[in-house]
Write an enzyme that holds these catalytic residues in place. Structure first.
Site, PDB file in Angstrom:
ATOM      1  N   HIS A 168       0.816  -1.217   0.000  1.00 51.66           N
ATOM      2  CA  HIS A 168       0.000   0.000   0.000  1.00 51.66           C
ATOM      3  C   HIS A 168       0.848   1.265   0.000  1.00 51.66           C
ATOM      4  CE1 HIS A 168      -3.172   2.817   1.214  1.00 51.66           C
ATOM      5  NE2 HIS A 168      -2.375   3.212   2.189  1.00 51.66           N
ATOM      6  N   ASP A 169       2.027   1.207   0.620  1.00 52.30           N
ATOM      7  CA  ASP A 169       2.836   2.415   0.796  1.00 52.30           C
ATOM      8  C   ASP A 169       4.282   2.138   0.381  1.00 52.30           C
ATOM      9  OD1 ASP A 169       3.450   5.017   1.460  1.00 52.30           O
ATOM     10  OD2 ASP A 169       3.594   4.655   3.616  1.00 52.30           O
ATOM     11  N   LEU A 170       4.461   1.818  -0.892  1.00 57.19           N
ATOM     12  CA  LEU A 170       5.797   1.502  -1.395  1.00 57.19           C
ATOM     13  C   LEU A 170       6.590   2.791  -1.579  1.00 57.19           C
ATOM     14  CD1 LEU A 170       7.639  -0.820  -2.319  1.00 57.19           C
ATOM     15  CD2 LEU A 170       6.777  -0.451  -4.650  1.00 57.19           C
ATOM     16  N   ARG A 206       4.457   4.986  -7.663  1.00 61.43           N
ATOM     17  CA  ARG A 206       4.422   5.539  -6.306  1.00 61.43           C
ATOM     18  C   ARG A 206       5.834   5.613  -5.726  1.00 61.43           C
ATOM     19  NH1 ARG A 206       0.515   5.957  -2.266  1.00 61.43           N
ATOM     20  NH2 ARG A 206       1.345   6.021  -0.156  1.00 61.43           N
TER      21      ARG A 206
END
Length: 236
Positions: A168-170, A206
């Site tokens: 989710h938060d790479l 991202r």
């Protein structure tokens, strides 16, 4: 395969590996407890405080789940309880164990706790600390990373994607490099198994935005050729 067990103590439910904590209690999930025992070896602050502690010659990470955004200002650590398997700590613990079984380089889950409070719950997790590792952002603040390592970062991300693991938060705070130059991914809260491949390019984008942001804010030792090396490793 670890013998993962579950234990209920009043309003607390604990998932744990008895090889590390044979008789877990809620105090194990308290930074204040480990500080009183003089076992704290470090801490990191972000949305909350992450504690690093030592117990019986092993090092661990303790994290309390906190909400972000506007709702976090009202319900900072409270989540709606819809079943133990839906809680943040249970999901992260089980995902990590799934990835360990796949041989992916991620933290080993040790224990998780859910504290029920009426219709809501709060949650904590304990992980094995990755030995002598630094996150990519911290490294780039002081030195360049060799292109061979950038290729390894790309290869590692590809491993996770090949197993349909969505991070989710790479970002470069969640990619670690240890003393042997092995690459690890950390912080799998709100992550999971995601079918298809359409999401993967956005996941890589991202990470690129994360690098550009840190370059803009802190002038890290990073350049476009490093990104091309990462992509080459990802596509290899």
């Amino acid at each position: 395969m670890p013998n993962i067990q579950e234990k209920t103590l009043g309003s607390q439910i604990i998932l744990f590996d008895p090889k590390h904590f044979a008789e877990p209690t809620p105090k194990l999930f308290s930074g204040e407890h480990w500080a009183a025992e003089n076992k704290i070896i470090g801490q990191a602050t972000g949305r909350g405080t992450t504690y690093f502690f030592k117990h019986q010659d092993q090092e661990y990470v303790l994290r309390h789940y906190l909400r972000g955004g506007l709702i976090g200002k009202i319900l900072d650590d409270q989540y709606m309880f819809t079943g133990i398997q839906n809680t943040r700590s249970w999901q992260e613990f089980n995902l990590l164990q799934h990835m360990i079984n796949l041989g992916l380089p991620c933290p080993t889950p040790i224990a998780a706790m859910v504290t029920k409070k009426g219709l809501h719950y709060s949650a904590d997790i304990i992980l094995a600390k990755i030995e002598q590792a630094k996150d990519v952002c911290n490294i780039l603040l002081t030195q360049e990373i060799p292109q061979e390592t950038w290729r390894d970062i790309g290869k590692t991300i590809a491993q996770f994607h090949q197993h349909n693991i969505y991070h989710h938060d790479l970002n470069i705070h969640n990619i670690m490099i240890d003393k042997t130059n092995k690459v690890w991914l950390i912080d799998f809260d709100k992550c999971g198994v995601k079918q298809g491949t359409d999401w993967q390019p956005n996941n890589i984008s991202r990470l690129h935005r994360s690098l550009e942001k840190e370059k803009r804010l802190h002038n890290i030792y990073w350049q476009d050729s490093d990104w091309q090396a990462l992509l080459a490793g990802y596509d290899s």
